[in-house]
Design a protein around this motif. Structure first.
Motif, mmCIF file in Angstrom:
data_model
loop_
_atom_site.group_PDB
_atom_site.id
_atom_site.type_symbol
_atom_site.label_atom_id
_atom_site.label_comp_id
_atom_site.label_asym_id
_atom_site.label_seq_id
_atom_site.Cartn_x
_atom_site.Cartn_y
_atom_site.Cartn_z
ATOM 1 N N LEU A 87 0.803 -1.218 0.000
ATOM 2 C CA LEU A 87 0.000 0.000 0.000
ATOM 3 C C LEU A 87 0.835 1.268 0.000
ATOM 4 C CD1 LEU A 87 -2.791 -1.256 2.382
ATOM 5 C CD2 LEU A 87 -3.053 -0.676 -0.036
ATOM 6 N N ASP A 88 2.096 1.169 0.427
ATOM 7 C CA ASP A 88 2.932 2.372 0.392
ATOM 8 C C ASP A 88 3.353 2.745 -1.033
ATOM 9 O OD1 ASP A 88 4.965 0.537 -0.090
ATOM 10 O OD2 ASP A 88 6.061 0.970 1.757
ATOM 11 N N TRP A 132 -8.773 -1.274 2.346
ATOM 12 C CA TRP A 132 -7.418 -1.737 2.674
ATOM 13 C C TRP A 132 -6.570 -0.578 3.198
ATOM 14 C CZ3 TRP A 132 -6.156 -6.751 2.824
ATOM 15 C CH2 TRP A 132 -6.955 -7.652 2.125
ATOM 16 N N TRP A 133 -6.681 0.571 2.553
ATOM 17 C CA TRP A 133 -5.899 1.761 2.924
ATOM 18 C C TRP A 133 -6.216 2.173 4.361
ATOM 19 C CZ3 TRP A 133 -1.961 4.514 0.932
ATOM 20 C CH2 TRP A 133 -1.738 5.808 1.414
ATOM 21 N N GLU A 134 -7.504 2.299 4.677
ATOM 22 C CA GLU A 134 -7.907 2.708 6.033
ATOM 23 C C GLU A 134 -7.510 1.650 7.057
ATOM 24 O OE1 GLU A 134 -12.062 3.556 5.564
ATOM 25 O OE2 GLU A 134 -11.654 5.553 4.731
ATOM 26 N N GLY A 135 -7.638 0.383 6.695
ATOM 27 C CA GLY A 135 -7.215 -0.685 7.594
ATOM 28 C C GLY A 135 -5.734 -0.598 7.912
ATOM 29 N N SER A 136 -4.918 -0.284 6.907
ATOM 30 C CA SER A 136 -3.466 -0.178 7.134
ATOM 31 C C SER A 136 -3.139 0.990 8.053
ATOM 32 C CB SER A 136 -2.711 -0.036 5.809
ATOM 33 O OG SER A 136 -2.857 1.258 5.260
ATOM 34 N N LYS A 137 -3.920 2.050 7.968
ATOM 35 C CA LYS A 137 -3.693 3.228 8.820
ATOM 36 C C LYS A 137 -4.129 2.969 10.260
ATOM 37 C CE LYS A 137 -2.083 5.669 5.492
ATOM 38 N NZ LYS A 137 -0.647 5.685 5.313
ATOM 39 N N ASN A 138 -4.954 1.927 10.451
ATOM 40 C CA ASN A 138 -5.445 1.581 11.786
ATOM 41 C C ASN A 138 -4.809 0.303 12.317
ATOM 42 O OD1 ASN A 138 -7.287 3.788 12.009
ATOM 43 N ND2 ASN A 138 -8.631 2.737 10.576
ATOM 44 N N GLY A 139 -3.590 0.026 11.863
ATOM 45 C CA GLY A 139 -2.857 -1.113 12.391
ATOM 46 C C GLY A 139 -3.042 -2.412 11.636
ATOM 47 N N GLY A 140 -3.784 -2.390 10.547
ATOM 48 C CA GLY A 140 -4.018 -3.602 9.762
ATOM 49 C C GLY A 140 -2.900 -3.875 8.766
ATOM 50 N N ARG A 141 -3.180 -4.765 7.824
ATOM 51 C CA ARG A 141 -2.213 -5.146 6.795
ATOM 52 C C ARG A 141 -1.696 -3.929 6.042
ATOM 53 N NH1 ARG A 141 -2.142 -10.661 4.298
ATOM 54 N NH2 ARG A 141 -0.866 -9.511 2.839
ATOM 55 N N LYS A 142 -0.442 -4.004 5.660
ATOM 56 C CA LYS A 142 0.187 -2.929 4.890
ATOM 57 C C LYS A 142 0.235 -3.277 3.407
ATOM 58 C CE LYS A 142 1.166 -0.750 8.699
ATOM 59 N NZ LYS A 142 0.163 0.147 9.216
ATOM 60 N N SER A 143 -0.452 -4.354 3.031
ATOM 61 C CA SER A 143 -0.456 -4.789 1.640
ATOM 62 C C SER A 143 -1.767 -5.506 1.329
ATOM 63 C CB SER A 143 0.724 -5.717 1.368
ATOM 64 O OG SER A 143 0.607 -6.901 2.145
ATOM 65 N N ILE A 144 -2.049 -5.641 0.039
ATOM 66 C CA ILE A 144 -3.219 -6.390 -0.410
ATOM 67 C C ILE A 144 -2.699 -7.682 -1.028
ATOM 68 C CG2 ILE A 144 -5.249 -6.399 -1.906
ATOM 69 C CD1 ILE A 144 -5.069 -3.311 -1.946
ATOM 70 N N PRO A 145 -3.167 -8.835 -0.568
ATOM 71 C CA PRO A 145 -2.675 -10.105 -1.111
ATOM 72 C C PRO A 145 -3.017 -10.279 -2.595
ATOM 73 C CG PRO A 145 -3.940 -10.445 0.920
ATOM 74 C CD PRO A 145 -4.139 -9.025 0.504
ATOM 75 N N TYR A 146 -2.095 -10.863 -3.319
ATOM 76 C CA TYR A 146 -2.308 -11.160 -4.736
ATOM 77 C C TYR A 146 -3.579 -11.986 -4.924
ATOM 78 C CZ TYR A 146 -1.878 -13.716 -9.114
ATOM 79 O OH TYR A 146 -2.132 -14.307 -10.327
ATOM 80 N N ASP A 147 -3.780 -12.990 -4.068
ATOM 81 C CA ASP A 147 -4.953 -13.845 -4.186
ATOM 82 C C ASP A 147 -6.260 -13.060 -4.066
ATOM 83 O OD1 ASP A 147 -3.348 -16.059 -4.564
ATOM 84 O OD2 ASP A 147 -3.390 -16.645 -2.446
#
Length: 173
Positions: A87-88, A132-147
């Motif tokens: 996501l970065d 995904w973006w908001e989740g990463s900003k709230n401590g979640g995954r920093k990437s989106i899985p290929y699958d």
């Protein structure tokens, strides 16, 4: 279609492909989508040529236009990762721009190319990306899985004489 890039030009081969596709869309009367030039501050201009300058901080995404009466805004991203899209790779100003256009009713999205997966290209709509973006900003995954891309996103491919019919994924044209 294979895309080849040197490190210094990463992302440019996808942009060249999208530029060619956008010409096809315009010729066929499907859309008029334009590349947004990168803002540049010129320090030295000599005999009709820029001799010294720097790229300024961008405020736009790579492409804007209109397709079938609908505003369109998107950015083209490449990743060499095989299992995820970091996501970065997306900058805050790009997210803000896509949000603004999405909120106004435009089709806002990312084109994501997995270079090491035989250049598979997916359309990631803003409404999905922002979760995904908001989740990463709230401590979640920093990437989106290929699958996740495979299961949830439209895979853009050549179709109807168009090199990469990405608009089929957002407008069903």
């Amino acid at each position: 279609m294979k895309l080849y890039t040197a490190y210094g030009n990463r992302g440019k081969s996808l942009e060249h492909l999208v530029d060619r596709v956008n010409i096809q869309y315009k010729i066929k009367g499907i859309a008029d989508i334009r590349k947004v030039p990168t803002p540049t501050k010129v320090f030295k201009y000599e005999r009709g040529r820029i001799r010294d300058g720097v790229f300024e901080k961008g405020e736009w995404v790579d492409y804007v236009g209109v397709a079938q009466g609908r505003a369109v805004a998107f950015d083209a991203k490449e990743t060499r990762e095989t299992t995820r899209f970091e996501l970065d790779n997306v900058h805050d100003h790009q997210v803000e721009f896509l949000k603004s256009w999405h909120d106004q009713g435009a089709k806002a999205f990312l084109l994501v190319c997995f270079v090491k997966r035989d250049h598979e290209i997916y359309v990631l709509e803003y409404k999905d990306f922002v979760k995904w973006w908001e989740g990463s900003k709230n401590g979640g995954r920093k990437s989106i899985p290929y699958d996740w891309f495979v299961a949830n996103c439209f895979r853009a491919k050549p179709e109807s004489g168009i090199l990469l019919h990405y608009l089929r994924g957002v407008l069903n044209v």
